[in-house]
Design a protein around this motif. Sequence first.
Motif, PDB file in Angstrom:
ATOM      1  N   SER A   1       0.781  -1.238   0.000  1.00  0.00           N
ATOM      2  CA  SER A   1       0.000   0.000   0.000  1.00  0.00           C
ATOM      3  C   SER A   1       0.808   1.282   0.000  1.00  0.00           C
ATOM      4  O   SER A   1       0.299   2.326  -0.418  1.00  0.00           O
ATOM      5  CB  SER A   1      -0.916   0.012   1.233  1.00  0.00           C
TER       6      SER A   1
ATOM      7  N   GLN B   1     -12.375   3.180  -6.115  1.00  0.00           N
ATOM      8  CA  GLN B   1     -11.554   2.579  -5.062  1.00  0.00           C
ATOM      9  C   GLN B   1     -12.363   1.809  -4.026  1.00  0.00           C
ATOM     10  O   GLN B   1     -11.953   0.726  -3.600  1.00  0.00           O
ATOM     11  CB  GLN B   1     -10.724   3.671  -4.375  1.00  0.00           C
TER      12      GLN B   1
ATOM     13  N   GLY C   1     -13.610  -1.922  -4.154  1.00  0.00           N
ATOM     14  CA  GLY C   1     -12.759  -3.014  -3.694  1.00  0.00           C
ATOM     15  C   GLY C   1     -11.712  -3.485  -4.672  1.00  0.00           C
ATOM     16  O   GLY C   1     -11.083  -4.523  -4.454  1.00  0.00           O
TER      17      GLY C   1
ATOM     18  N   ALA D   1      -8.219  -4.117  -3.233  1.00  0.00           N
ATOM     19  CA  ALA D   1      -8.221  -5.276  -2.349  1.00  0.00           C
ATOM     20  C   ALA D   1      -8.087  -6.551  -3.165  1.00  0.00           C
ATOM     21  O   ALA D   1      -7.342  -7.476  -2.815  1.00  0.00           O
ATOM     22  CB  ALA D   1      -9.507  -5.305  -1.525  1.00  0.00           C
TER      23      ALA D   1
ATOM     24  N   TYR E   1      -4.414  -8.583  -3.288  1.00  0.00           N
ATOM     25  CA  TYR E   1      -4.520  -9.810  -2.502  1.00  0.00           C
ATOM     26  C   TYR E   1      -5.258 -10.932  -3.245  1.00  0.00           C
ATOM     27  O   TYR E   1      -5.929 -11.768  -2.640  1.00  0.00           O
ATOM     28  CB  TYR E   1      -5.210  -9.507  -1.170  1.00  0.00           C
TER      29      TYR E   1
ATOM     30  N   SER F   1     -19.118  -9.094  -6.138  1.00  0.00           N
ATOM     31  CA  SER F   1     -18.748  -8.936  -4.729  1.00  0.00           C
ATOM     32  C   SER F   1     -19.692  -9.725  -3.826  1.00  0.00           C
ATOM     33  O   SER F   1     -19.258 -10.313  -2.822  1.00  0.00           O
ATOM     34  CB  SER F   1     -18.759  -7.459  -4.342  1.00  0.00           C
TER      35      SER F   1
ATOM     36  N   VAL G   1      -7.792   1.497   1.213  1.00  0.00           N
ATOM     37  CA  VAL G   1      -8.282   0.159   0.901  1.00  0.00           C
ATOM     38  C   VAL G   1      -7.151  -0.865   0.958  1.00  0.00           C
ATOM     39  O   VAL G   1      -7.280  -1.932   1.575  1.00  0.00           O
ATOM     40  CB  VAL G   1      -8.962   0.134  -0.487  1.00  0.00           C
TER      41      VAL G   1
ATOM     42  N   TYR H   1      -7.529  -3.212   4.178  1.00  0.00           N
ATOM     43  CA  TYR H   1      -8.473  -4.255   3.774  1.00  0.00           C
ATOM     44  C   TYR H   1      -8.331  -5.495   4.654  1.00  0.00           C
ATOM     45  O   TYR H   1      -9.319  -6.034   5.169  1.00  0.00           O
ATOM     46  CB  TYR H   1      -8.266  -4.633   2.303  1.00  0.00           C
TER      47      TYR H   1
ATOM     48  N   ALA I   1     -11.125  -6.935   7.071  1.00  0.00           N
ATOM     49  CA  ALA I   1     -11.622  -8.295   6.860  1.00  0.00           C
ATOM     50  C   ALA I   1     -11.466  -9.141   8.117  1.00  0.00           C
ATOM     51  O   ALA I   1     -12.342  -9.943   8.463  1.00  0.00           O
ATOM     52  CB  ALA I   1     -10.888  -8.940   5.688  1.00  0.00           C
TER      53      ALA I   1
ATOM     54  N   ASN J   1     -14.426 -11.444   6.053  1.00  0.00           N
ATOM     55  CA  ASN J   1     -14.324 -11.238   4.602  1.00  0.00           C
ATOM     56  C   ASN J   1     -15.688 -11.053   3.954  1.00  0.00           C
ATOM     57  O   ASN J   1     -15.844 -10.280   3.011  1.00  0.00           O
ATOM     58  CB  ASN J   1     -13.626 -12.444   3.960  1.00  0.00           C
TER      59      ASN J   1
ATOM     60  N   THR K   1     -17.103  -7.550   4.482  1.00  0.00           N
ATOM     61  CA  THR K   1     -16.300  -6.601   3.698  1.00  0.00           C
ATOM     62  C   THR K   1     -16.758  -6.575   2.250  1.00  0.00           C
ATOM     63  O   THR K   1     -16.959  -5.512   1.657  1.00  0.00           O
ATOM     64  CB  THR K   1     -14.814  -6.969   3.776  1.00  0.00           C
TER      65      THR K   1
ATOM     66  N   PHE L   1     -18.578  -3.759  -0.278  1.00  0.00           N
ATOM     67  CA  PHE L   1     -18.156  -3.438  -1.644  1.00  0.00           C
ATOM     68  C   PHE L   1     -19.327  -3.560  -2.622  1.00  0.00           C
ATOM     69  O   PHE L   1     -19.501  -2.735  -3.523  1.00  0.00           O
ATOM     70  CB  PHE L   1     -17.029  -4.372  -2.081  1.00  0.00           C
TER      71      PHE L   1
END
Length: 456
Positions: free
Chosen positions: A57, A260, A263, A266, A270, A326, A403, A407, A411, A416, A419, A423
């Motif tokens: 980040s 942004q 998500g 994120a 990841y 999402s 984010v 994130y 989470a 998760n 989250t 989103f």
Amino acid sequence: MSSGKKFPQYLAAVCVSIGAFGTGSVIGWTSNICEDLKNGKLNELEMDDDQLGWSGSCMTLGAMIMCIPMGFICEMIGRKGAALVAAIPLFLGWVIILFANHKGIVYAGRILCGIGGGSFCVCGPLYTSEISEPEIRGTLGTFFQLFITIGILFSNVFGYAMPSIRLFNIACTSIPVVFAIVFAFQPESPVYYMRKGKQGKAEKSLERLRGNDYDIRGELQAIQAAIDQEKQMAGFKVAIKTKAAKKATVICFTLMVYQQFCGINAVTFYTQEIFLAAGSDLEPHWCVIILGIVQVVVTLCVSWAIEKAGRKILLMVSCGLMALASAMIGLFFTFKNRNLMDEDGVKSIGFLPIIGVNLFIIAFSIGLGPIPWMASSEIFPPEVKSKCSSAAATFNWFLAFLVARFYLNLANAIGNDVTFFIFAAIAGSGIFFTLFVIPETKAKTFEQIVAELEGK
């Protein structure tokens, strides 16, 4: 009036977008080497989850702090000069990471890379919008996002295929060098030359971009008329209070929120972690690579479709599909993490996050990826465009930092599933914002767009 010769404009847009390729390589750097970073394969520097979060980040912090200064640099030395300057911190950042012997030095290198990447996000779209004819401005405007996705794919592939992170970083270091060599031969923006009173250079720039058979007089007069109108206004403080500027500011900043907070970072930072959690039988590295390929192909298709379908319909489709994607990912994590299914049952729905992530990337590439950056270069009135575009880019990177950095923390705190449901709700609300607030800008001149924002 169309020149009939588009190749020089396409070539210039491609060359400046190599800078976006470099930005994408920075964004995607952690996507396929998360486990390697944890295991100390970067110069024997082992990282835990928190340090990995900072590695992913902190580049957004560099991007954030440079966007506003880059707006002034664009006015001082030109769009081309600013883009070439942006390659310097990008190159230095990769060199620092290459030889880092402490995690703090890695963070410093990532921040420098972010400074370069964030700079391209200001000067790249601005340059492209000013060299393009209205009928292809939308297509060329998508090149920036397209090359970001190609840069992310580059990191996905080379992060996995290279025998060491060191060689991977060397490959990344070469990108700003290639950009500087290629872009150095492209013309400066004719709009910039006219703003500086260099009409002779503006004529040569336009002739190169439009072809020798194209009568540039009408376009030069239009550019000069816009500049004269800008000079007659009382300055930024007065211009920003106009209805067009206020509405453009609301639209652009809100689009950055959607881009942004849907998500995307994120998922980008990841991706490997999500596939591991899904228990996919496919090698996680290959999942990341396939996802990168999908993103590039879809963004390439959007480059063609954006002048056919228009911005509004693509944005609404994008938001709707991202909300669905999402929700699918969130639903999987609900069953997995809240013991609503046994292990075999969870495995039986392991396809949900895989399909969801792919659909998410496809949907993002359709609209919320390229269009917010295009909007900043398209709808701001000329007298506030440079400063407001820079401010919007700064805001975007700040949100990206929030984010990307938090994130995993979010989470872990709320789950998760919750989250990704958040989103989904954010993306779904974007449908209504697009429908009722955003104007269609397809094939319109800057003057027509500003008039529509004014309600004329």
